[in-house]
Design a protein around this motif. Structure first.
Motif, PDB file in Angstrom:
ATOM      1  N   UNK A  61       0.849  -1.186   0.000  1.00 39.77           N
ATOM      2  CA  UNK A  61       0.000   0.000   0.000  1.00 39.77           C
ATOM      3  C   UNK A  61       0.886   1.237   0.000  1.00 39.77           C
ATOM      4  N   UNK A  62       0.688   2.089  -0.992  1.00 45.96           N
ATOM      5  CA  UNK A  62       1.411   3.354  -1.073  1.00 45.96           C
ATOM      6  C   UNK A  62       0.485   4.486  -0.648  1.00 45.96           C
ATOM      7  N   UNK A  63       0.899   5.239   0.363  1.00 47.56           N
ATOM      8  CA  UNK A  63       0.168   6.428   0.774  1.00 47.56           C
ATOM      9  C   UNK A  63       0.692   7.607  -0.035  1.00 47.56           C
ATOM     10  N   UNK A  64      -0.218   8.333  -0.682  1.00 47.14           N
ATOM     11  CA  UNK A  64       0.191   9.369  -1.627  1.00 47.14           C
ATOM     12  C   UNK A  64       0.507  10.714  -0.971  1.00 47.14           C
ATOM     13  N   UNK A  65       0.284  10.847   0.340  1.00 50.30           N
ATOM     14  CA  UNK A  65       0.622  12.095   1.010  1.00 50.30           C
ATOM     15  C   UNK A  65      -0.341  13.215   0.671  1.00 50.30           C
ATOM     16  N   UNK A  66       0.040  14.417   1.002  1.00 52.87           N
ATOM     17  CA  UNK A  66      -0.816  15.587   0.792  1.00 52.87           C
ATOM     18  C   UNK A  66      -0.303  16.418  -0.372  1.00 52.87           C
ATOM     19  N   UNK A  67      -1.027  16.373  -1.473  1.00 55.32           N
ATOM     20  CA  UNK A  67      -0.722  17.182  -2.634  1.00 55.32           C
ATOM     21  C   UNK A  67      -1.821  18.226  -2.807  1.00 55.32           C
ATOM     22  N   UNK A  68      -1.532  19.310  -3.516  1.00 53.46           N
ATOM     23  CA  UNK A  68      -2.589  20.292  -3.799  1.00 53.46           C
ATOM     24  C   UNK A  68      -3.795  19.628  -4.448  1.00 53.46           C
ATOM     25  N   UNK A  69      -4.969  20.207  -4.204  1.00 59.78           N
ATOM     26  CA  UNK A  69      -6.213  19.601  -4.681  1.00 59.78           C
ATOM     27  C   UNK A  69      -6.211  19.376  -6.189  1.00 59.78           C
ATOM     28  N   UNK A  70      -5.538  20.244  -6.916  1.00 61.83           N
ATOM     29  CA  UNK A  70      -5.542  20.141  -8.374  1.00 61.83           C
ATOM     30  C   UNK A  70      -4.525  19.129  -8.893  1.00 61.83           C
ATOM     31  N   UNK A  71      -3.702  18.575  -8.002  1.00 61.09           N
ATOM     32  CA  UNK A  71      -2.661  17.642  -8.418  1.00 61.09           C
ATOM     33  C   UNK A  71      -3.186  16.219  -8.370  1.00 61.09           C
ATOM     34  N   UNK A  72      -3.182  15.562  -9.514  1.00 57.19           N
ATOM     35  CA  UNK A  72      -3.628  14.174  -9.610  1.00 57.19           C
ATOM     36  C   UNK A  72      -2.499  13.364 -10.240  1.00 57.19           C
TER      37      UNK A  72
END
Length: 206
Positions: free
Chosen positions: A80-91
């Motif tokens: 399981x990879x946790x993607x962390x906190x990116x800006x809302x517009x970042x996918x």
């Protein structure tokens, strides 16, 4: 869109990737007759381009006294990879684009060791990319390093924009020989080079 724009687009896409330092391995579960308890280690590279699996007890055997189940073993590793906190517009999403295998070839010809890996993302029912290498016998104390790329046409991308990405990797190691008297007792303990599988990742904005 002119030709210059088309040529520059991959570079522009790569430049849009954010810092991936917050991407972490949050959980690892493994099972199978090739990986007894506490025998698998995992790590991810600083740039998040490589996940490394280390197998300390992926032992296979061949010859008198052993069965067909001893010569081929499997381990399934779920990461399981946790993607962390990116800006809302970042996918973001990634694909497995290849693999590097490293370990011992402590057996003589005509024995060879076949190693195969398949990769599957949670919630995606699609093609299952694979990497496969065959290691010929080379004698005692010899190590090997083999790399194989996955062609772009059969690469599978992870779910887009997920906060957590589950990747399952199924490893199979098989000893192969056409010689009736071939024998291998799995003795690879005369050094400190366990079977290591580096999973190469490529990240994309989506």
């Amino acid at each position: 869109m002119n030709l210059l724009t088309l040529c520059l687009f991959p570079l522009l896409a790569a430049a849009q990737l954010p810092d991936l330092a917050n991407v972490t391995i949050s959980k690892v579960v493994f099972s199978g007759n090739g990986c007894p308890r506490e025998s698998v280690s995992t790590s991810i590279s600083f740039d998040r381009s490589v996940i490394t699996l280390g197998f300390d007890a992926f032992e296979v055997y061949l010859g008198p006294g052993f069965t067909q189940f001893d010569r081929s073993k499997v381990c399934t590793v779920h990461i399981d990879l946790s993607m962390g906190n990116f800006p809302a517009a970042t996918r973001l999403q990634f694909a497995v684009v290849g693999a590097t295998y490293h370990g011992y070839a402590n057996f003589e010809t005509p024995i060879s060791k076949a190693i195969s890996s398949s990769y599957l993302f949670d919630s995606i029912d699609s093609i299952v990319p694979k990497t496969e290498v065959t290691i010929p016998g080379a004698g005692r104390g010899v190590t090997f390093t083999e790399t194989q790329a996955i062609q772009e046409a059969v690469q599978l991308r992870s779910p887009c924009g997920a906060s957590q990405i589950g990747l399952s990797v199924k490893e199979r190691v098989t000893l192969v020989s056409e010689a009736a008297n071939a024998y291998y007792d799995g003795d690879e303990n005369d050094g400190d080079v366990p079977l290591t599988h580096q999973i190469h990742l490529k990240w994309f904005p989506c």
